[in-house]
Design an enzyme around this catalytic site. Structure first.
Site, PDB file in Angstrom:
ATOM      1  N   SER A 121       0.824  -1.210   0.000  1.00  0.00           N
ATOM      2  CA  SER A 121       0.000   0.000   0.000  1.00  0.00           C
ATOM      3  C   SER A 121       0.852   1.250   0.000  1.00  0.00           C
ATOM      4  O   SER A 121       0.372   2.324  -0.345  1.00  0.00           O
ATOM      5  CB  SER A 121      -0.868   0.051   1.248  1.00  0.00           C
ATOM      6  N   HIS A 142      -2.298  -3.161  -6.659  1.00  0.00           N
ATOM      7  CA  HIS A 142      -2.847  -2.807  -5.344  1.00  0.00           C
ATOM      8  C   HIS A 142      -4.357  -2.969  -5.326  1.00  0.00           C
ATOM      9  O   HIS A 142      -5.086  -2.153  -5.878  1.00  0.00           O
ATOM     10  CB  HIS A 142      -2.440  -1.368  -4.984  1.00  0.00           C
ATOM     11  N   GLU A 154      -5.145  -0.387  -8.299  1.00  0.00           N
ATOM     12  CA  GLU A 154      -4.120   0.562  -8.723  1.00  0.00           C
ATOM     13  C   GLU A 154      -2.942  -0.245  -9.283  1.00  0.00           C
ATOM     14  O   GLU A 154      -2.385  -1.097  -8.584  1.00  0.00           O
ATOM     15  CB  GLU A 154      -3.661   1.422  -7.532  1.00  0.00           C
ATOM     16  N   ASN A 192      -4.664   5.681  -1.033  1.00  0.00           N
ATOM     17  CA  ASN A 192      -4.150   5.737   0.333  1.00  0.00           C
ATOM     18  C   ASN A 192      -3.522   7.082   0.664  1.00  0.00           C
ATOM     19  O   ASN A 192      -3.554   7.524   1.808  1.00  0.00           O
ATOM     20  CB  ASN A 192      -3.151   4.609   0.585  1.00  0.00           C
TER      21      ASN A 192
END
Ligand SMILES: NC(=O)c1ccc[n+]([C@@H]2O[C@H](COP(=O)([O-])OP(=O)(O)OC[C@H]3O[C@@H](n4cnc5c(N)ncnc54)[C@H](O)[C@@H]3O)[C@@H](O)[C@H]2O)c1
Length: 596
Positions: A121, A142, A154, A192
């Site tokens: 992440s 991700h 992602e 994130n």
């Protein structure tokens, strides 16, 4: 021609890995699922079973499909089982050295053409890739939690990732029914980077007793339409994982203090309170791994706490003001059975407000939400006045006049002279300190903030703001009134932005900064937050709806009060406002709305 992925490996079957296995197996791809030990493997197998059984119970997966899905998964301890897969996704804990060790080992075990992917992440995909002899075949994939549900992936390319590897992985995402955004290797990628500052801030609110866990979570769910509150989300992510992500983002992302993990997080991780996976985090769960919250010592009593806390009886309510908020609030109280005295600055204004309330109630009748009799009864409860003197016998006053401190202070000074003792005096201010208004009276203990959201008849949330002088009885009264209105009242301290705006606007501002830095496009950022985090609108959609000028003003207030360097308004936001691009209301903001 695109590469065929017939078998993939997944390393680490925790919160994310088990879900990733499910995603592949559901889409007809064979999976070799690997863990570090036999017990961990069993846990992973049980997670997969639990998740697919739930899908069957909910009617989302046929029993036969579930069985076929399980047949596609081969479980093994140790990386050697991955010798002939086409792609490996690593989902072990968020530690660079651990991931580098695993990638070096994968490089040795896997065939030379195998793509090696990390689900990290926040760590640098580039740094992970250089642990192998094939950094051009290393990529970030991700997934979002829970992986079987969230649509977004992602795809993270480093400066050396081969373009065909990126293209193959993008095609694979499409095959999995996911929507991908492809981005460069930066701490936190899109989602994130925008999410974790917000989550950490929510934890700090909880740590400082600014509001309870239930109230913080309810505020963001009901005020912003988010699928879950920030503390419940922390529990889902896992506090250990969240801690590592924040820590890495802090170190990699320019030492932004907002990413420095709140001390409470470290304490909770050390104490084994990891969230759902350990059965306890901010909330307590039925058992480890269960999503079902059970009451614990901090759970508020459902019964009449408000009355126990000395809430006063309220029958007659004064509403001062003639704008959108006042109009909505008059309707809300009248519909809930309160006698309402509306006070404006003149009978003409009163007539307008009266018309607006009638129109809105009539809409309710047309939509079948209100009977004609209810509408007439509600209207019958409202009296219209142009003088504050008519507030002499009300039990509660809600002030919703212009957002200027001097005007509000003068009004509260008058209310102090006119109203009977024991009345609760409430301001709907969204940005001024409630204590300033309270101190304009001789009875600051009776003054609270009642921050309704627009449109008041629709939005289910009210922030009840208590100052350092507000009495427990006044707070309890305000909360009980919210409940009687059918709204959720969340209690918080008297700080700029209360709960919702303080958590929402810095996130929006960060999205603007991300766009400004050309890391991604407005479309991809909006996609990422909607499909990765389940937000009802992306940040740029929301900014255009709220108004860029309003957003800038709120962000400035937050910055001025909290002096947090990370809250400084994004220069791009300032420029757009200066240029008159204020959002939908001027037909242009981040997007052009002139044709819609
Ligand atoms: N939790 C989230 O919401 C989330 C979302 C997206 C991405 N991620 C990322 O996914 C990765 C995994 O996070 P998580 O939350 O699933 O962690 P987790 O702690 O729930 O699971 C990690 C798993 O890896 C296993 N493991 C540890 N060492 C191993 C080894 N040497 N070989 C094989 N397995 C090993 C552990 O036994 C454990 O089951 C992290 O990089 C994290 O940043 C997490």
């Amino acid at each position: 021609m695109a590469r065929e992925f017939s078998t993939v490996g997944v390393v680490g079957l925790g919160t994310m890995g088990a879900g990733i296995v499910e995603v592949f197996a559901r889409n007809g791809i064979d999976v070799v699922a690997v863990e570090i030990s036999a017990p961990a493997l069993e846990r992973g197998r049980a997670t997969l079973k639990g998740s697919t059984d739930r899908a069957v119970a909910k009617g989302k997966l046929a029993e036969a499909d579930r069985d076929a899905l399980h047949e596609r998964v081969h479980f093994a301890v140790g990386l050697d089982a991955l010798h002939s897969v086409d792609l490996v996704i690593e989902a072990v804990p968020e530690h660079l050295d651990l991931k580098q060790r695993i990638f070096a080992e994968l490089d040795r075990v896997c065939r030379p053409e195998t793509i090696l992917a990390t689900n990290t992440s926040s760590l640098s995909v580039t740094e992970i890739s250089v642990a192998t002899s094939r950094p051009n075949q290393v990529i970030g994939i991700h997934f979002f939690n829970p992986a079987p549900v969230m649509k977004l992936v992602e795809v993270v390319r480093t400066v050396v990732t081969a373009p065909e590897v990126v293209a193959d992985v993008e095609a694979l995402c499409a095959r999995l029914g996911k929507v991908d955004v492809t981005i460069n290797d930066r701490a936190g990628f899109i989602a994130n980077a925008l999410l974790f500052g917000y989550l950490n801030h929510a934890v700090s609110m909880f740590e400082s007793h600014y509001a309870t866990r239930e109230d913080i979570d309810a505020a963001m769910k009901l005020g912003c339409g988010l699928p879950m509150g920030p503390l419940a989300l922390m529990d889902l992510i896992g506090l250990d994982t969240a801690y590592e992500i924040l820590d890495t983002m802090y170190r990699r992302g320019g030492r932004d203090r907002r990413h420095a993990p709140v001390p409470l997080l470290k304490q909770m991780v050390t104490a084994g309170l990891l969230g759902r996976k350990s059965g306890r985090g901010f909330y307590t769960y039925e058992r480890p791994g269960s999503p079902v919250v059970v009451p614990d010592g901090a759970t508020p009593q459902a019964t009449d706490v408000a009355l126990a806390d000395g809430a006063r009886a309220i029958a007659k309510v004064g509403v001062v003001g003639s704008g959108t908020m006042a109009t909505g609030i008059i309707e809300v109280f009248a519909k809930a059975g309160y006698e309402v005295v509306s006070v404006t600055r003149g009978m003409e204004k009163s007539a307008k407000v009266c018309e607006a309330v009638k129109t809105s109630l009539n809409k309710g009748v047309v939509r079948g939400k209100l009977t004609e009799a209810d509408r007439d009864a509600a209207l019958g409860r409202i009296s219209w006045s142009a003088t504050l003197d008519h507030l002499a016998d009300v039990d509660l006053v809600v002030e919703a006049v212009v957002e200027e401190l001097s005007v509000k202070k003068a009004l509260f000074a008058s209310l102090d002279e006119i109203c009977k003792p024991g009345v609760v005096l409430a301001t709907t201010t969204s940005s001024l300190p409630v204590i300033d208004v309270a101190m304009a009276t001789q009875r600051p203990a009776d003054v609270v903030g009642l921050h309704f959201f627009n449109p008041a008849p629709v939005m289910p949330l009210v922030e009840v703001v208590r100052t350092i002088r507000t009495s427990p009885e006044a707070t309890a009264t305000a909360r009980a009134v919210c409940a009687a209105l059918g709204k959720t009242g969340v209690v918080c301290g008297d700080r700029s932005g209360f709960i919702v705006n303080a958590l929402l606007f810095p996130y929006l501002n960060d999205a603007v900064k991300m766009l400004e830095a050309s890391y991604s496009t407005a479309d991809d950022i909006d996609h990422a937050m909607k499909l990765g985090c389940g937000y009802p609108m992306g940040p740029f959609e929301l900014l255009d709806v709220v108004g860029l000028d309003v957003s800038l003003a709120i962000q400035r207030e937050l910055y001025l009060e909290l002096r947090e360097p990370g809250f400084a308004p994004a220069p791009l936001l300032e420029h757009l406002v200066t240029a008159g691009y204020l959002g939908r209301k001027t037909r242009r903001g981040f997007r052009d709305h002139s044709h819609r």
